[in-house]
Design an enzyme around this catalytic site. Sequence first.
Site, mmCIF file in Angstrom:
data_model
loop_
_atom_site.group_PDB
_atom_site.id
_atom_site.type_symbol
_atom_site.label_atom_id
_atom_site.label_comp_id
_atom_site.label_asym_id
_atom_site.label_seq_id
_atom_site.Cartn_x
_atom_site.Cartn_y
_atom_site.Cartn_z
ATOM 1 N N HIS A 184 6.152 4.557 12.583
ATOM 2 C CA HIS A 184 6.212 4.477 11.118
ATOM 3 C C HIS A 184 7.253 5.494 10.646
ATOM 4 O O HIS A 184 7.007 6.688 10.656
ATOM 5 C CB HIS A 184 4.818 4.801 10.565
ATOM 6 C CG HIS A 184 4.720 4.786 9.075
ATOM 7 N ND1 HIS A 184 4.024 3.799 8.401
ATOM 8 C CD2 HIS A 184 5.202 5.602 8.128
ATOM 9 C CE1 HIS A 184 4.097 4.034 7.092
ATOM 10 N NE2 HIS A 184 4.812 5.132 6.903
ATOM 11 N N ASN A 222 9.630 4.914 2.799
ATOM 12 C CA ASN A 222 9.562 4.118 4.024
ATOM 13 C C ASN A 222 10.887 3.413 4.302
ATOM 14 O O ASN A 222 11.617 3.060 3.381
ATOM 15 C CB ASN A 222 8.491 3.034 3.850
ATOM 16 C CG ASN A 222 7.119 3.630 3.669
ATOM 17 O OD1 ASN A 222 6.505 4.066 4.624
ATOM 18 N ND2 ASN A 222 6.653 3.670 2.436
ATOM 19 N N CYS A 239 9.272 9.363 -2.322
ATOM 20 C CA CYS A 239 8.363 10.498 -2.389
ATOM 21 C C CYS A 239 8.097 10.853 -3.846
ATOM 22 O O CYS A 239 9.035 11.071 -4.610
ATOM 23 C CB CYS A 239 8.984 11.683 -1.658
ATOM 24 S SG CYS A 239 7.986 13.154 -1.828
ATOM 25 N N HIS A 255 10.198 7.007 7.901
ATOM 26 C CA HIS A 255 10.681 7.108 6.519
ATOM 27 C C HIS A 255 12.182 7.366 6.556
ATOM 28 O O HIS A 255 12.687 7.986 7.491
ATOM 29 C CB HIS A 255 9.954 8.230 5.773
ATOM 30 C CG HIS A 255 8.607 7.823 5.286
ATOM 31 N ND1 HIS A 255 8.032 8.304 4.145
ATOM 32 C CD2 HIS A 255 7.708 6.931 5.784
ATOM 33 C CE1 HIS A 255 6.847 7.753 3.958
ATOM 34 N NE2 HIS A 255 6.613 6.919 4.943
ATOM 35 N N ARG A 288 0.832 -1.204 0.000
ATOM 36 C CA ARG A 288 0.000 0.000 0.000
ATOM 37 C C ARG A 288 0.874 1.266 0.000
ATOM 38 O O ARG A 288 1.004 1.935 -1.021
ATOM 39 C CB ARG A 288 -0.942 -0.009 1.237
ATOM 40 C CG ARG A 288 -2.083 0.985 1.193
ATOM 41 C CD ARG A 288 -1.733 2.430 1.427
ATOM 42 N NE ARG A 288 -1.061 2.700 2.698
ATOM 43 C CZ ARG A 288 -0.618 3.892 3.049
ATOM 44 N NH1 ARG A 288 -0.777 4.938 2.246
ATOM 45 N NH2 ARG A 288 0.002 4.068 4.207
ATOM 46 N N ASP A 289 1.493 1.549 1.108
ATOM 47 C CA ASP A 289 2.276 2.787 1.233
ATOM 48 C C ASP A 289 3.380 2.826 0.176
ATOM 49 O O ASP A 289 3.680 3.883 -0.396
ATOM 50 C CB ASP A 289 2.892 2.840 2.641
ATOM 51 C CG ASP A 289 3.382 4.218 3.034
ATOM 52 O OD1 ASP A 289 3.420 5.104 2.156
ATOM 53 O OD2 ASP A 289 3.741 4.418 4.205
HETATM 54 ZN ZN ZN Z 1 5.018 5.693 4.947
#
Ligand code: ZN
Length: 308
Positions: free
Chosen positions: A210, A252, A243, A212, A16-17
């Site tokens: 979470h 991430n 990004c 990055h 997903r992310d």
């Molecule tokens: Zn993320």
Amino acid sequence: MLSFPQQVNIREVGPRDGLQNEAVWVPTEQKIGLINALSHTGLKRIETASFVHPKALPQMRDAAEVLAGIERVPGVIYSAIIPNAVGAQRAIETQVDEVEIFLSASESHSLRNLRRSVRDSLQAAQEVAAILGEVNLPFDAVISTAFGCPYEGEVAIEQVMWVADRLLELNPQPTRLTLGDTTGMANPVQVTTMVEQFRRRFPGVVLGLHFHNTRGSGLANVLAGLLAGVIHFDASLGGLGGCPYAPGASGNICTEDTINMLHDMGVQTGIDLKKLIECANLAQSFIGHELPSQVLKAGPRTRLISIP
Ligand code: ZN
């Protein structure tokens, strides 16, 4: 003597992310294949899709098909992101195991990215929580920009704690709160301070982190979280998901880099690193560019090599 948890839980957010930030369309079958492969690595939590409006996030327009097509391996929790009440209804229909709702700690980030104020987001969160409560669907509330905002810079810890406090007033309550470093602005000292304050304010509340790796501090921040006693971390295979506005920038933290470090430290994750590397290779093969993962390039550290 350093003391840290011996067992850590990783939520894999790559499907997903990670994928949502990829420009190239990944066909539904490939998404399903990737999630199925991840399901056999020992991962216990996989974030599979997002029920954001398909026009806002075309890569995730097949969220329902993905959830309908994947193998549900017993013991693995399959989650999805929901932005609002409509998303909640769509997610419930897919019989997802858990969902995540998102809020921003920073007012400017909230207005620009979610198109509503923090207070309006909290109100919407209550509406969503009520819908989820009707079907007893557990949810994690993620506070993004908790460690810094791309528009405002520093975000006061007090503001993060205030949002956390409001989220814990939701009925039903989230089963977990996750603090997100959305644009990679956190540093280890800040992580330690944040976690200590959170623990003091909200003892007993399950906390996830979470991070990055946008500026290379990702694993240092994991270590800081670990030393402060956190056992839930998000990570993305291959470091998938840079990004979209900064080409080449890391997104991430990478799952295999993270578990390689943890395993070498003697911290267990229950994840098979070799199988995870195969998954990262699979993802790399269909997104069409090199992933930022270090372990993918160097291979896992082997204990057989002795340095003279
Ligand atoms: Zn993320």
